[in-house]
Write an enzyme that holds these catalytic residues in place. Sequence first.
Site, PDB file in Angstrom:
ATOM      1  N   LYS A 105       0.832  -1.206   0.000  1.00  0.00           N
ATOM      2  CA  LYS A 105       0.000   0.000   0.000  1.00  0.00           C
ATOM      3  C   LYS A 105       0.877   1.271   0.000  1.00  0.00           C
ATOM      4  CE  LYS A 105      -3.584  -2.598  -0.148  1.00  0.00           C
ATOM      5  NZ  LYS A 105      -4.495  -3.090   0.871  1.00  0.00           N
TER       6      LYS A 105
HETATM    7  C1  LIG Z   1      -5.450  -4.148   1.308  1.00  0.00           C
HETATM    8  C2  LIG Z   1      -6.926  -4.020   1.362  1.00  0.00           C
HETATM    9  C3  LIG Z   1      -7.677  -4.415   2.468  1.00  0.00           C
HETATM   10  C4  LIG Z   1      -7.101  -5.173   3.628  1.00  0.00           C
HETATM   11  O1  LIG Z   1      -5.996  -4.612   4.199  1.00  0.00           O
HETATM   12  P1  LIG Z   1      -4.989  -5.561   5.038  1.00  0.00           P
HETATM   13  O2  LIG Z   1      -4.065  -4.560   5.647  1.00  0.00           O
HETATM   14  O3  LIG Z   1      -4.322  -6.463   4.053  1.00  0.00           O
HETATM   15  O4  LIG Z   1      -5.795  -6.299   6.031  1.00  0.00           O
HETATM   16  C5  LIG Z   1      -9.036  -4.173   2.461  1.00  0.00           C
HETATM   17  N1  LIG Z   1      -9.638  -3.594   1.421  1.00  0.00           N
HETATM   18  C6  LIG Z   1      -8.961  -3.209   0.334  1.00  0.00           C
HETATM   19  C7  LIG Z   1      -9.692  -2.564  -0.788  1.00  0.00           C
HETATM   20  C8  LIG Z   1      -7.584  -3.432   0.259  1.00  0.00           C
HETATM   21  O5  LIG Z   1      -6.910  -3.082  -0.842  1.00  0.00           O
END
Ligand SMILES: *Cc1c(COP(=O)(O)O)cnc(C)c1O
Length: 401
Positions: free
Chosen positions: A200
């Site tokens: 991210k």
């Molecule tokens: C990455 C993501 C999540 C979950 O995040 P984690 O940190 O992996 O638990 C939820 N929703 C979306 C749209 C994502 O891209």
Amino acid sequence: MTDRGLPELAVNGGPPVREVMLPYARQCVDEADIAAVVAVLQSPWLTTGPAVRAFEEALAATAGVEYAVAVSSGTAALHCMVHALGIGPGDEVVVPAMTFSATANVVVHQGATPVFADVDPETLLMDPDSVAQRVGPRTRAIIAVDYAGQPCDYSRVSEVAQSVGAAVMADGCHALGATADGRPVGSIAHATAFSFHAVKHVAMGEGGAVTTADPAFAAAARSFRNHGIDSDHLQRARDGSWRYDLVDLGLNYRVTDIQAALGLAQLGHLPQWLDRRRALALKYDEALADFVGLSPLGHRPGVEHAYHLYVVRLLLDRWKVDRAAVFVALRAEGIGVNVHYIPVHLLSYYQEHFGYGEGLCPHAETAYESLLTLPLFPCMTDDDVADVVSALIKVYAAYGR
Ligand SMILES: *Cc1c(COP(=O)(O)O)cnc(C)c1O
């Protein structure tokens, strides 16, 4: 060379465009980030201490809201959000079909029912008209997803929400740093969940946060991340007290100071990284403008895109093969393409437990057949972009029509 004089595809044994795979996303960590983590390791607090507080303050400032509650993942953030809203059995929460499964899973964890709305075929963002068809007397919330990093149409989603008295929540996991009509994601919905997973915008390894302007909501999320206890270790150490009370039933969704220190250092890079992501996306836009085999997603007016992902749709009637074959050929060329996402209602769990299936969200289902995510991350080079484009041209020369 093939007998048509084209370079042999790597998938057929030819030399690949790249020897080392270019991933679709990757964290970028510099010496200052590393030093910040080491400093925590040398400090008295390893978890839920001063680094977590500092990260929360910096994130709240970035998101343009009063409160940020840091947790152990984006999924934990989503869970805190639906819990803080009091979602429970008998309730329905509308979510888009085109998202990561966690957006819907947390609703199920609360004993409620996720109802899938279709997406706009051009942007793949939740379609407010589809949301309007899905809401009803049981709808307690709508969780909008800023797919790929582009804010969805919050004003129309809010109108639909108001018509049934539902709350607007956001899964902003793709969209840290994006804005809509000048407002940062994190401050638009009643509450927003962010992820700081390694791929991210800001990497903590694992991490997440809820942002909100509502103090009671922030307090509920803060308590849920720590079992439902009314104070944390740092507070009790400062107060010189051992007393605590359990005021709610929560979980251990805490994030460590080690992770928060990395997150805080990474947050400092965010402005430059957003610029770089936007510049790379523009390079793709320009390089692919005349490419007849695919088209990038549409842009909404009035938004600043955060470009977590650069997603394209293959124009399948221009290809002799399906998306799976293009995917395999590009991977063989050393281009780490990916697919975001299989529509959530088509995943086995949702088919088996909720009876959902094909035909529920036709735009998401059709789009899925043609989606490809091209590599994009801030420390990617211009040459990397050129390699992706070369590989697309090479594969199209063999598989296009
Ligand atoms: C990455 C993501 C999540 C979950 O995040 P984690 O940190 O992996 O638990 C939820 N929703 C979306 C749209 C994502 O891209």
